[in-house]
Design an enzyme around this catalytic site. Structure first.
Site, PDB file in Angstrom:
ATOM      1  N   ASP A 173       0.222   4.480  -6.835  1.00 20.20           N
ATOM      2  CA  ASP A 173       0.819   4.911  -5.570  1.00 20.20           C
ATOM      3  C   ASP A 173      -0.291   5.566  -4.771  1.00 20.20           C
ATOM      4  O   ASP A 173      -0.753   6.660  -5.105  1.00 20.20           O
ATOM      5  CB  ASP A 173       1.951   5.905  -5.837  1.00 20.20           C
ATOM      6  CG  ASP A 173       2.631   6.393  -4.574  1.00 20.20           C
ATOM      7  OD1 ASP A 173       2.136   6.068  -3.466  1.00 20.20           O
ATOM      8  OD2 ASP A 173       3.644   7.116  -4.680  1.00 20.20           O
ATOM      9  N   ASN A 200      -4.830  -3.041   0.035  1.00 27.53           N
ATOM     10  CA  ASN A 200      -3.796  -3.779   0.762  1.00 27.53           C
ATOM     11  C   ASN A 200      -2.565  -2.937   1.096  1.00 27.53           C
ATOM     12  O   ASN A 200      -1.888  -3.203   2.096  1.00 27.53           O
ATOM     13  CB  ASN A 200      -3.376  -4.997  -0.065  1.00 27.53           C
ATOM     14  CG  ASN A 200      -2.159  -5.698   0.492  1.00 27.53           C
ATOM     15  OD1 ASN A 200      -2.214  -6.343   1.528  1.00 27.53           O
ATOM     16  ND2 ASN A 200      -1.033  -5.554  -0.197  1.00 27.53           N
ATOM     17  N   TYR A 204       0.550   3.877  13.851  1.00 27.41           N
ATOM     18  CA  TYR A 204       0.007   2.719  13.155  1.00 27.41           C
ATOM     19  C   TYR A 204      -1.343   2.313  13.737  1.00 27.41           C
ATOM     20  O   TYR A 204      -2.308   2.078  12.997  1.00 27.41           O
ATOM     21  CB  TYR A 204       0.993   1.557  13.239  1.00 27.41           C
ATOM     22  CG  TYR A 204       0.566   0.334  12.462  1.00 27.41           C
ATOM     23  CD1 TYR A 204       0.597   0.332  11.074  1.00 27.41           C
ATOM     24  CD2 TYR A 204       0.130  -0.812  13.118  1.00 27.41           C
ATOM     25  CE1 TYR A 204       0.203  -0.782  10.350  1.00 27.41           C
ATOM     26  CE2 TYR A 204      -0.263  -1.936  12.409  1.00 27.41           C
ATOM     27  CZ  TYR A 204      -0.231  -1.919  11.021  1.00 27.41           C
ATOM     28  OH  TYR A 204      -0.632  -3.028  10.325  1.00 27.41           O
ATOM     29  N   LYS A 242      -5.021   2.413  11.630  1.00 27.04           N
ATOM     30  CA  LYS A 242      -5.846   1.237  11.394  1.00 27.04           C
ATOM     31  C   LYS A 242      -7.195   1.357  12.114  1.00 27.04           C
ATOM     32  O   LYS A 242      -8.215   0.854  11.616  1.00 27.04           O
ATOM     33  CB  LYS A 242      -5.115  -0.030  11.831  1.00 27.04           C
ATOM     34  CG  LYS A 242      -3.909  -0.372  10.952  1.00 27.04           C
ATOM     35  CD  LYS A 242      -4.293  -0.549   9.488  1.00 27.04           C
ATOM     36  CE  LYS A 242      -3.130  -1.036   8.632  1.00 27.04           C
ATOM     37  NZ  LYS A 242      -3.501  -1.220   7.206  1.00 27.04           N
ATOM     38  N   THR A 301       6.578 -11.259   7.561  1.00 29.44           N
ATOM     39  CA  THR A 301       6.807 -10.546   6.304  1.00 29.44           C
ATOM     40  C   THR A 301       7.890  -9.487   6.515  1.00 29.44           C
ATOM     41  O   THR A 301       8.346  -9.253   7.639  1.00 29.44           O
ATOM     42  CB  THR A 301       5.525  -9.829   5.828  1.00 29.44           C
ATOM     43  OG1 THR A 301       5.191  -8.789   6.758  1.00 29.44           O
ATOM     44  CG2 THR A 301       4.362 -10.794   5.704  1.00 29.44           C
TER      45      THR A 301
END
Length: 245
Positions: free
Chosen positions: A59, A86, A163, A167, A198
């Protein structure tokens, strides 16, 4: 046989990346924070005849879990050839710069940025034992600050602030890490898998999971003359495959 650890690999792009690397002859340590889901993913791959795989509980939000995973992996191998960071989350939506609760920022950065750093630092000693170590940081096209400043960019209006920030920070870490390891055999790159259908985006993306995974695999299997410190993105840069930061 080369070895690879993939975080967040029990489903979706991470799982398909495991499958493709197994098909290329790698031994895969399939990282999952849920041990049962990790084992189910491994069982599925073995049912396909891909047997060189085993689950690792990790984790990336929990430093103790990362350290435990490093200890577990160290009991199985002295060398890690590839680390694919990932695991990632998008955070709750909408995400505006002024109204998004700070807890959302912290949650997203914990997984997408701090978790990558802690995982990389924990496993770098095993990577140093490889003749051709590779680190793949799974980023997003939305992490490009240059493109976010261009009103003509096709995703210009898409700005989930937590987000995007996480990134962009990850990309910055990739640049610095690649530079720090520039005189070694390491290849360190950010890879945008593309806007892929996804669970991450409610299957709204036009891209396919196999195509997205192939982009990660390409960076994971770079030869000694391959690039380092790059931001690969077929989505943002279909001609060159290299996105502006």
């Amino acid at each position: 046989m080369k070895t690879v650890l993939i975080t967040g690999a029990n489903k979706s792009i991470g799982f398909e990346t495991a499958r493709q690397l197994l098909q290329k002859g790698y031994y895969v340590y399939l990282g999952s924070r849920d041990g049962q889901k990790g084992q189910q993913a491994v069982d599925q791959l073995k049912a396909e005849g891909l047997n060189n795989v085993e689950p690792i509980i990790i984790d990336v939000d929990n430093l103790d879990s990362i350290k435990a995973a490093r200890e577990t992996l160290g009991q199985k191998t002295n060398v890690l050839d590839v680390l694919i960071n990932n695991a990632g989350i998008s955070g709750s939506f909408p995400q505006t710069a002024l109204d998004t609760d700070i807890t959302v920022f912290r949650q997203v950065f914990e997984t997408n940025f701090f978790g990558v750093i802690e995982t990389t630092q924990a496993f770098v000693d095993l990577l140093r034992q490889s003749a051709e170590p590779r680190i793949v940081n799974v980023t997003s096209g939305l992490g490009s600050l240059t493109l976010h400043s261009d009103p003509t960019w096709k995703y210009y209006a898409v700005k989930p602030t937590a987000y995007v920030g996480s990134k962009a920070a990850l990309n910055g870490y990739t640049i610095v890490l690649a530079n720090e390891l520039r005189d070694t055999p390491f290849k360190v790159n950010s890879v945008d898998p593309g806007y892929t259908a996804t669970d991450f985006n409610n299957h709204s993306g036009p891209g396919t999971v196999p195509d997205a995974a192939a982009r990660l695999v390409k960076a994971a299997t770079l030869g000694p003359d391959g690039p380092t410190g790059q931001f690969f993105s077929d989505d943002n840069a279909p001609d060159t495959g290299i996105s502006p930061w």
